[in-house]
Scaffold this motif. Sequence first.
Motif, PDB file in Angstrom:
ATOM      1  N   SER A 191     -28.117 -10.603 -10.492  1.00 13.37           N
ATOM      2  CA  SER A 191     -27.967 -12.004 -10.413  1.00 13.37           C
ATOM      3  C   SER A 191     -26.709 -12.162 -10.406  1.00 13.37           C
ATOM      4  CB  SER A 191     -28.886 -12.867 -11.276  1.00 13.37           C
ATOM      5  OG  SER A 191     -30.214 -12.489 -11.259  1.00 13.37           O
ATOM      6  N   ALA A 192     -25.740 -11.774 -11.466  1.00 18.67           N
ATOM      7  CA  ALA A 192     -24.220 -12.230 -11.445  1.00 18.67           C
ATOM      8  C   ALA A 192     -23.768 -11.686 -10.240  1.00 18.67           C
ATOM      9  CB  ALA A 192     -23.751 -11.696 -12.781  1.00 18.67           C
ATOM     10  N   ARG A 193     -24.041 -10.453  -9.838  1.00 20.18           N
ATOM     11  CA  ARG A 193     -23.200  -9.990  -8.531  1.00 20.18           C
ATOM     12  C   ARG A 193     -23.389 -10.693  -7.234  1.00 20.18           C
ATOM     13  NH1 ARG A 193     -24.128  -3.356  -9.579  1.00 20.18           N
ATOM     14  NH2 ARG A 193     -22.842  -3.098 -11.193  1.00 20.18           N
ATOM     15  N   LEU A 194     -24.881 -11.081  -7.272  1.00 17.65           N
ATOM     16  CA  LEU A 194     -25.171 -11.564  -5.915  1.00 17.65           C
ATOM     17  C   LEU A 194     -24.569 -13.069  -6.070  1.00 17.65           C
ATOM     18  CD1 LEU A 194     -29.136 -11.028  -5.740  1.00 17.65           C
ATOM     19  CD2 LEU A 194     -27.101 -10.025  -4.470  1.00 17.65           C
ATOM     20  N   GLU A 195     -24.238 -13.634  -7.324  1.00 17.64           N
ATOM     21  CA  GLU A 195     -23.664 -14.999  -6.960  1.00 17.64           C
ATOM     22  C   GLU A 195     -22.255 -14.941  -6.585  1.00 17.64           C
ATOM     23  OE1 GLU A 195     -23.343 -19.096  -8.218  1.00 17.64           O
ATOM     24  OE2 GLU A 195     -25.115 -17.719  -8.109  1.00 17.64           O
ATOM     25  N   ALA A 196     -21.582 -13.685  -6.867  1.00 19.80           N
ATOM     26  CA  ALA A 196     -20.081 -13.371  -6.197  1.00 19.80           C
ATOM     27  C   ALA A 196     -20.415 -13.174  -4.801  1.00 19.80           C
ATOM     28  CB  ALA A 196     -19.555 -12.360  -7.044  1.00 19.80           C
ATOM     29  N   VAL A 197     -21.430 -12.426  -4.530  1.00 22.47           N
ATOM     30  CA  VAL A 197     -21.504 -12.232  -2.902  1.00 22.47           C
ATOM     31  C   VAL A 197     -21.865 -13.477  -2.311  1.00 22.47           C
ATOM     32  CG1 VAL A 197     -23.043 -11.235  -1.243  1.00 22.47           C
ATOM     33  CG2 VAL A 197     -22.536 -10.050  -3.562  1.00 22.47           C
ATOM     34  N   SER A 251     -29.886 -15.572   3.039  1.00 22.89           N
ATOM     35  CA  SER A 251     -30.770 -14.328   2.687  1.00 22.89           C
ATOM     36  C   SER A 251     -30.395 -13.883   1.240  1.00 22.89           C
ATOM     37  CB  SER A 251     -30.551 -13.050   3.514  1.00 22.89           C
ATOM     38  OG  SER A 251     -30.788 -13.502   4.999  1.00 22.89           O
ATOM     39  N   VAL A 252     -29.161 -13.721   0.806  1.00 23.62           N
ATOM     40  CA  VAL A 252     -28.845 -13.189  -0.300  1.00 23.62           C
ATOM     41  C   VAL A 252     -29.314 -14.212  -1.340  1.00 23.62           C
ATOM     42  CG1 VAL A 252     -26.800 -12.516  -1.889  1.00 23.62           C
ATOM     43  CG2 VAL A 252     -26.878 -11.622   0.635  1.00 23.62           C
ATOM     44  N   ALA A 253     -28.991 -15.526  -1.192  1.00 28.30           N
ATOM     45  CA  ALA A 253     -29.417 -16.518  -1.919  1.00 28.30           C
ATOM     46  C   ALA A 253     -30.952 -16.516  -2.314  1.00 28.30           C
ATOM     47  CB  ALA A 253     -28.953 -17.764  -1.725  1.00 28.30           C
ATOM     48  N   ASP A 254     -31.718 -16.336  -1.358  1.00 22.45           N
ATOM     49  CA  ASP A 254     -33.234 -16.099  -1.438  1.00 22.45           C
ATOM     50  C   ASP A 254     -33.673 -14.930  -2.359  1.00 22.45           C
ATOM     51  OD1 ASP A 254     -33.561 -18.311   0.394  1.00 22.45           O
ATOM     52  OD2 ASP A 254     -34.031 -16.930   2.039  1.00 22.45           O
ATOM     53  N   ALA A 255     -32.790 -13.864  -2.144  1.00 17.59           N
ATOM     54  CA  ALA A 255     -33.248 -12.468  -3.152  1.00 17.59           C
ATOM     55  C   ALA A 255     -32.715 -13.077  -4.547  1.00 17.59           C
ATOM     56  CB  ALA A 255     -32.386 -11.372  -2.529  1.00 17.59           C
ATOM     57  N   ARG A 256     -31.776 -13.514  -4.528  1.00 18.84           N
ATOM     58  CA  ARG A 256     -31.206 -14.073  -6.062  1.00 18.84           C
ATOM     59  C   ARG A 256     -32.363 -15.071  -6.559  1.00 18.84           C
ATOM     60  NH1 ARG A 256     -26.842 -18.513  -6.645  1.00 18.84           N
ATOM     61  NH2 ARG A 256     -28.906 -19.741  -6.148  1.00 18.84           N
ATOM     62  N   GLU A 257     -32.813 -15.836  -5.955  1.00 22.30           N
ATOM     63  CA  GLU A 257     -33.921 -16.767  -6.492  1.00 22.30           C
ATOM     64  C   GLU A 257     -35.139 -16.338  -6.635  1.00 22.30           C
ATOM     65  OE1 GLU A 257     -34.008 -20.110  -3.471  1.00 22.30           O
ATOM     66  OE2 GLU A 257     -31.720 -20.475  -3.828  1.00 22.30           O
ATOM     67  N   GLU A 258     -35.400 -15.272  -5.891  1.00 22.34           N
ATOM     68  CA  GLU A 258     -36.770 -14.645  -6.308  1.00 22.34           C
ATOM     69  C   GLU A 258     -36.470 -13.824  -7.633  1.00 22.34           C
ATOM     70  OE1 GLU A 258     -39.775 -14.253  -5.158  1.00 22.34           O
ATOM     71  OE2 GLU A 258     -39.055 -16.025  -3.966  1.00 22.34           O
TER      72      GLU A 258
END
Length: 475
Positions: free
Chosen positions: A142-148, A188-195
């Motif tokens: 989740s932390a990595r995806l936030e940066a992405v 798309s990345v945000a959707d993955a993070r929210e899941e």
Amino acid sequence: MTASDRPQPAGTSAASADDATMLLFAPGTAPDAAAVGDRALLGALVEAEAGWVGAQADLGLVSQETAAEVVAALGAPADYPVADIAADAASGGNPVIPFLAHARQKVAGLPGADALHRGLTSQDVMDTAMVLVLGRTIAVVSARLEAVISGFSALSRSYRSTPCLAHTLTQAALPTTAGLRFAHWTRSVADAREELARVVPTVQLGGAAGTRAALGEIRAENEAGLSGTDFEAAWAARLGLAAAGYPWHVDRLRVLGWAQALAGVSLAGQRVARDVLTGARTEVGELREAGGGGSSAMPQKSNPTVSVLLSRTGQEAPGLLATVAQAVGQAVDERPDGAWHAEWTALARLQLGALTSARLLGDLADRLEVDAGAMRRNLEAAGPGVVSERLVHALAPDVTKTQITEALGAAADAGDARERLAAVVPAARRSDLGALLDPAAYTGEATALVDRILATLTTLDPDSSAEDPSKGSDS
């Protein structure tokens, strides 16, 4: 008999933990393998058992001092022979049994030794240990995806109005903007993070057959007015997990939900990678990875290696997810005969895939280069047909769709198309043709959609950061 004592095939020796990693088969996963590998699971097993002893102290069943002695004696993952435990796990079908044999030796003779594993079964410890690893994985991903998300958002804003060619079913379609394409990556990345944020890691506490019968015996021995719920809550508090409120030993849909969330990260990464791999083709030239990978035979090449590995990881995810899904349906009786076991490697590899994909997406966001000039050239090279939809609406009813189709189909370029259309357009409308044939002027609401998509993004709680194992944490 230990692993080193067992007969080995000719030309081999007893496997060490490092020998079993298979990292050469999975380039790009090495920085994250330790986070979900044998040592990580072994550490979680130690933590689960230590937490259970501590929970009994919190419930007044043993003293805090006695529990602290037992927990200290259990030691660290490095104090346990991983290879031997792995080899001995075959006899009981899970690693908890041989792990406990070593753990009991460590606490033997201590006043609170009998509190170790008291009232638990191997599934309680294995499931809870897996959940501990899962929770840490999710925090890091989740932390990595936030940066992405931040990186892709910036990319989308930078190229918000840069025209490029849209494709549908692999073919040239209409003009769009690079910013809109990048905004969809971001979403798309945000959707993955929210899941991932919806995943609730919970302890599993059921006892030998899911009835928590042994807990009743512990209560009776200590004349304690406690319920199974009290035990579960105390264990969960010790481990920083949630309490389910009941045993979920054969209710495995939650595991499928975890697997789906993890797979979603890898699939989001693959979705982005496929766009990059298409745009990075030599004849397209719209995207490139700065500092791309080289070739062993062709020194001129700079390969989009990050995207290749993202695509690889995404391709693996559906099969792993299918394994977990099948295991859910096979969760029979009060402990499944193989389906439970099949979850372990699939879930671990999905976690590794999510960790790797999130890290590689971060690399991609940092190194992706966009060639706006190539995008414009490719858009113009697609010919005037890319604005045919616009011409049909703008020139009606003076010019029919058939006339437009014939003019564009016969035209060699935009100039030729303009001349052919001028022959069928009323004189008063001919001055409009130049603007109507400009593909960059027909991107619809693309720029507004960029803003709208980016406005839907939410940020994680700033306190939800996690240490990144690829940055040198001790997993």
